[in-house]
Design a protein around this motif. Structure first.
Motif, PDB file in Angstrom:
ATOM      1  N   VAL A 141       0.855  -1.263   0.056  1.00  0.00           N
ATOM      2  CA  VAL A 141      -0.085   0.125   0.052  1.00  0.00           C
ATOM      3  C   VAL A 141       0.817   1.398  -0.013  1.00  0.00           C
ATOM      4  N   PHE A 142       0.511   2.230  -0.878  1.00  0.00           N
ATOM      5  CA  PHE A 142       1.268   3.569  -1.024  1.00  0.00           C
ATOM      6  C   PHE A 142       0.063   4.444  -0.411  1.00  0.00           C
ATOM      7  N   ALA A 143       0.344   5.295   0.306  1.00  0.00           N
ATOM      8  CA  ALA A 143      -0.613   6.251   0.953  1.00  0.00           C
ATOM      9  C   ALA A 143      -0.136   7.699   1.387  1.00  0.00           C
ATOM     10  N   ALA A 144      -0.558   8.747   0.323  1.00  0.00           N
ATOM     11  CA  ALA A 144       0.081  10.073   0.464  1.00  0.00           C
ATOM     12  C   ALA A 144      -1.251  10.886   1.409  1.00  0.00           C
ATOM     13  N   TYR A 145      -0.849  11.446   2.431  1.00  0.00           N
ATOM     14  CA  TYR A 145      -2.036  12.345   3.049  1.00  0.00           C
ATOM     15  C   TYR A 145      -1.819  13.506   3.575  1.00  0.00           C
ATOM     16  N   ASP A 146      -2.618  14.315   3.545  1.00  0.00           N
ATOM     17  CA  ASP A 146      -2.262  15.778   4.058  1.00  0.00           C
ATOM     18  C   ASP A 146      -3.372  16.164   4.779  1.00  0.00           C
ATOM     19  N   CYS A 147      -3.240  17.027   5.647  1.00  0.00           N
ATOM     20  CA  CYS A 147      -4.111  18.022   6.309  1.00  0.00           C
ATOM     21  C   CYS A 147      -4.465  19.156   5.562  1.00  0.00           C
ATOM     22  N   ASP A 148      -5.743  19.844   5.769  1.00  0.00           N
ATOM     23  CA  ASP A 148      -6.087  21.144   5.144  1.00  0.00           C
ATOM     24  C   ASP A 148      -5.569  22.045   6.061  1.00  0.00           C
ATOM     25  N   TRP A 149      -5.068  23.210   5.551  1.00  0.00           N
ATOM     26  CA  TRP A 149      -4.727  24.189   6.404  1.00  0.00           C
ATOM     27  C   TRP A 149      -5.848  25.564   6.111  1.00  0.00           C
ATOM     28  N   PRO A 150      -5.946  26.232   7.114  1.00  0.00           N
ATOM     29  CA  PRO A 150      -5.778  26.038   8.511  1.00  0.00           C
ATOM     30  C   PRO A 150      -6.700  25.052   9.121  1.00  0.00           C
ATOM     31  N   PRO A 151      -6.224  24.471  10.236  1.00  0.00           N
ATOM     32  CA  PRO A 151      -7.421  23.639  10.948  1.00  0.00           C
ATOM     33  C   PRO A 151      -8.636  24.334  11.488  1.00  0.00           C
ATOM     34  N   THR A 152      -9.624  23.810  11.453  1.00  0.00           N
ATOM     35  CA  THR A 152     -11.127  24.432  11.500  1.00  0.00           C
ATOM     36  C   THR A 152     -11.204  24.779  13.034  1.00  0.00           C
ATOM     37  N   LEU A 153     -11.608  26.031  13.178  1.00  0.00           N
ATOM     38  CA  LEU A 153     -11.746  26.759  14.507  1.00  0.00           C
ATOM     39  C   LEU A 153     -12.879  27.746  14.228  1.00  0.00           C
ATOM     40  N   HIS A 154     -12.507  28.883  13.581  1.00  0.00           N
ATOM     41  CA  HIS A 154     -13.622  30.132  13.516  1.00  0.00           C
ATOM     42  C   HIS A 154     -13.071  30.709  12.178  1.00  0.00           C
ATOM     43  N   LYS A 204      -7.786   5.080  -4.585  1.00  0.00           N
ATOM     44  CA  LYS A 204      -8.852   5.542  -3.994  1.00  0.00           C
ATOM     45  C   LYS A 204      -8.545   6.970  -3.004  1.00  0.00           C
ATOM     46  N   GLU A 205      -9.643   7.913  -2.787  1.00  0.00           N
ATOM     47  CA  GLU A 205      -9.037   9.096  -1.958  1.00  0.00           C
ATOM     48  C   GLU A 205     -10.292   8.774  -0.742  1.00  0.00           C
ATOM     49  N   ILE A 206      -9.660   9.054   0.413  1.00  0.00           N
ATOM     50  CA  ILE A 206     -10.161   8.837   1.777  1.00  0.00           C
ATOM     51  C   ILE A 206     -10.067  10.115   2.532  1.00  0.00           C
ATOM     52  N   VAL A 207     -11.314  10.746   3.006  1.00  0.00           N
ATOM     53  CA  VAL A 207     -11.342  11.707   3.900  1.00  0.00           C
ATOM     54  C   VAL A 207     -11.683  11.513   5.459  1.00  0.00           C
ATOM     55  N   PHE A 208     -10.734  12.266   6.283  1.00  0.00           N
ATOM     56  CA  PHE A 208     -11.286  11.749   7.615  1.00  0.00           C
ATOM     57  C   PHE A 208     -10.681  13.125   8.506  1.00  0.00           C
ATOM     58  N   HIS A 209     -11.165  13.061   9.732  1.00  0.00           N
ATOM     59  CA  HIS A 209     -10.954  14.335  10.647  1.00  0.00           C
ATOM     60  C   HIS A 209     -10.173  13.614  11.878  1.00  0.00           C
ATOM     61  N   ASN A 210      -9.414  14.642  12.433  1.00  0.00           N
ATOM     62  CA  ASN A 210      -8.884  14.256  13.828  1.00  0.00           C
ATOM     63  C   ASN A 210      -9.141  15.506  14.650  1.00  0.00           C
ATOM     64  N   ILE A 211      -9.433  15.297  15.764  1.00  0.00           N
ATOM     65  CA  ILE A 211      -9.779  16.456  16.938  1.00  0.00           C
ATOM     66  C   ILE A 211      -8.616  16.602  17.562  1.00  0.00           C
ATOM     67  N   GLU A 212      -7.877  17.714  17.981  1.00  0.00           N
ATOM     68  CA  GLU A 212      -6.935  18.046  18.825  1.00  0.00           C
ATOM     69  C   GLU A 212      -7.053  19.274  19.703  1.00  0.00           C
ATOM     70  N   ALA A 213      -6.661  19.302  20.862  1.00  0.00           N
ATOM     71  CA  ALA A 213      -6.644  20.476  21.718  1.00  0.00           C
ATOM     72  C   ALA A 213      -5.362  21.241  21.414  1.00  0.00           C
ATOM     73  N   CYS A 214      -5.923  22.623  21.410  1.00  0.00           N
ATOM     74  CA  CYS A 214      -5.211  23.613  20.873  1.00  0.00           C
ATOM     75  C   CYS A 214      -5.288  24.997  21.845  1.00  0.00           C
ATOM     76  N   ASP A 215      -3.944  25.493  21.913  1.00  0.00           N
ATOM     77  CA  ASP A 215      -4.401  26.956  22.677  1.00  0.00           C
ATOM     78  C   ASP A 215      -3.880  27.922  21.641  1.00  0.00           C
ATOM     79  N   ALA A 216      -3.943  29.098  22.007  1.00  0.00           N
ATOM     80  CA  ALA A 216      -3.503  30.448  21.183  1.00  0.00           C
ATOM     81  C   ALA A 216      -2.238  30.104  20.685  1.00  0.00           C
ATOM     82  N   GLU A 217      -1.061  29.665  21.684  1.00  0.00           N
ATOM     83  CA  GLU A 217       0.274  29.739  21.366  1.00  0.00           C
ATOM     84  C   GLU A 217       0.455  28.754  20.332  1.00  0.00           C
TER      85      GLU A 217
END
Length: 273
Positions: A141-154, A204-217
Motif C-alpha cells: 500500500v502507498f498512501a499520501a495524506y495531507d491535512c487542510d490548512w488552517p485547521p477548523t476553528l472560526h 482511492k481518496e479517503i477523507v477523515f478528521h482528527n480532533i486535537e486540543a489547541c491553545d493560542a500559542e
C-alpha cells in the motif's frame, strides 16, 4: 523537466526550523494506521515513510510494524528525528536515513507500506510513484495524506491565517527568482497521478478528521511553522513581523487563555500495488 534549482529548494525550504515544525505540527493521527493496515490486510513487516521530516508520521508506526524506515533528504529535519529516536528505549527497529523520493535506499519488493505525510506535493510524482512501486511488495500500500490548512476553528481566525500565508508567498515571489523557488505540485492532482501511473490495481481518496486540543500559542505556532513564512524569515525580510503580531493578538483574543478543540481534516490518496 523541473529545473535542478527548484528540487534543491524543496529540500532547503525546511532547513533551520525543525524545532518549530516538530513542536507545533500535528502528529499523524491513529486513523492512518487503521486505514492502511486494513487495506494491507495484515500487520506490516516494513513501513517506509518518505519525506518523513522530524518523524511526526514515522513514530506512530513504532508499535504496529516490525521495521520502520524514515527517509528524509533534509539534514536538519532528519537530525531532529534521530534525536527523538534516541529518547525512545523501544525504538531500535526505527531508522532514519537520507534519501530522495525517486532514489530510495530500499531494495525492490521489500516494503509493505510506503507513506508520504504532508510531503508528496514536494516530490516529482511520476518518478516518485515509479520508485515507490519498485520498493513495494505485491499487494503493498502507498498512501499520501495531507491535512487542510488552517485547521477548523472560526472563520475570523482562519481568514487571518490564510491572509498571512498568502502574503508570505507574495513576498517570496518578489525576492526569489522563479528558478530558485521551491516547486510544489498540486495536491488536487494526487489521485489522478496515482491512476495515470498504471502502477496500482486500486486507487482511492479517503477523507477523515482528527480532533486535537489547541491553545493560542499552538495556533500561532502552526502558521509560523508554514514553509512560506519560514522562507521569508530565512530571506532576512521583516515584512511579515507586524502581520504575525496582529495574528497573535487576534488568536489570543479569540482563545482567551482557553484550550479549545480544533479539527484537522485529512485527505489520503491510497494505492494498492
Amino acid at each position: 523537466m523541473i529545473p535542478e534549482g527548484n528540487l534543491q529548494s524543496n529540500v532547503d525550504r525546511f532547513t533551520g526550523f525543525e524545532n518549530e515544525y516538530d513542536r507545533y505540527r500535528p502528529e499523524a493521527p491513529p486513523r492512518v494506521i487503521d486505514i492502511i493496515t486494513g487495506y494491507l490486510g495484515r500487520k506490516p513487516a516494513v513501513v517506509a515513510d518518505i519525506g518523513c521530516g522530524t518523524g511526526l508520521s514515522t513514530f506512530i508506526w513504532k508499535d504496529f510494524a516490525e521495521r520502520v524506515i524514515g527517509v528524509e533528504p533534509n539534514d536538519d529535519m532528519r537530525r531532529k528525528a534521530l534525536e527523538k529516536r534516541a529518547s525512545h528505549s523501544d525504538a531500535e527497529h526505527l531508522s532514519f536515513v537520507p534519501g530522495y523520493s525517486n532514489r530510495l535506499p530500499l531494495e525492490s519488493g521489500t516494503v509493505d507500506v510506503v507513506t508520504c505525510s504532508q510531503s508528496f506535493h514536494w516530490m516529482e510524482p511520476v518518478s516518485t510513484l515509479r520508485e515507490v512501486a519498485r520498493t513495494l511488495k505485491d499487494g503493498g500500500v502507498f498512501a499520501a495524506y495531507d491535512c487542510d490548512w488552517p485547521p477548523t476553528l472560526h472563520w475570523s481566525v482562519e481568514k487571518a491565517y490564510n491572509e498571512l500565508v498568502e502574503k508570505a508567498d507574495r513576498i517570496i515571489s518578489q525576492l526569489v527568482k522563479e528558478n530558485d523557488r521551491a516547486k510544489k505540485w498540486n495536491k488536487e492532482e494526487h489521485l489522478k497521478n496515482l491512476r495515470d501511473s498504471g502502477l496500482f490495481r486500486f486507487v482511492k481518496e479517503i477523507v477523515f478528521h482528527n480532533i486535537e486540543a489547541c491553545d493560542a500559542e499552538r495556533y500561532v505556532g502552526l502558521v509560523i511553522s508554514q514553509g512560506g513564512v519560514q522562507t521569508v524569515f530565512k530571506l532576512g525580510s521583516t515584512a511579515l513581523n507586524a502581520d504575525i503580531e496582529a495574528f497573535r493578538a487576534n488568536a489570543e483574543a479569540f482563545f482567551q487563555d482557553r484550550m479549545l478543540e480544533v479539527m484537522f481534516s485529512y485527505r489520503m490518496r491510497l494505492g494498492v500495488k
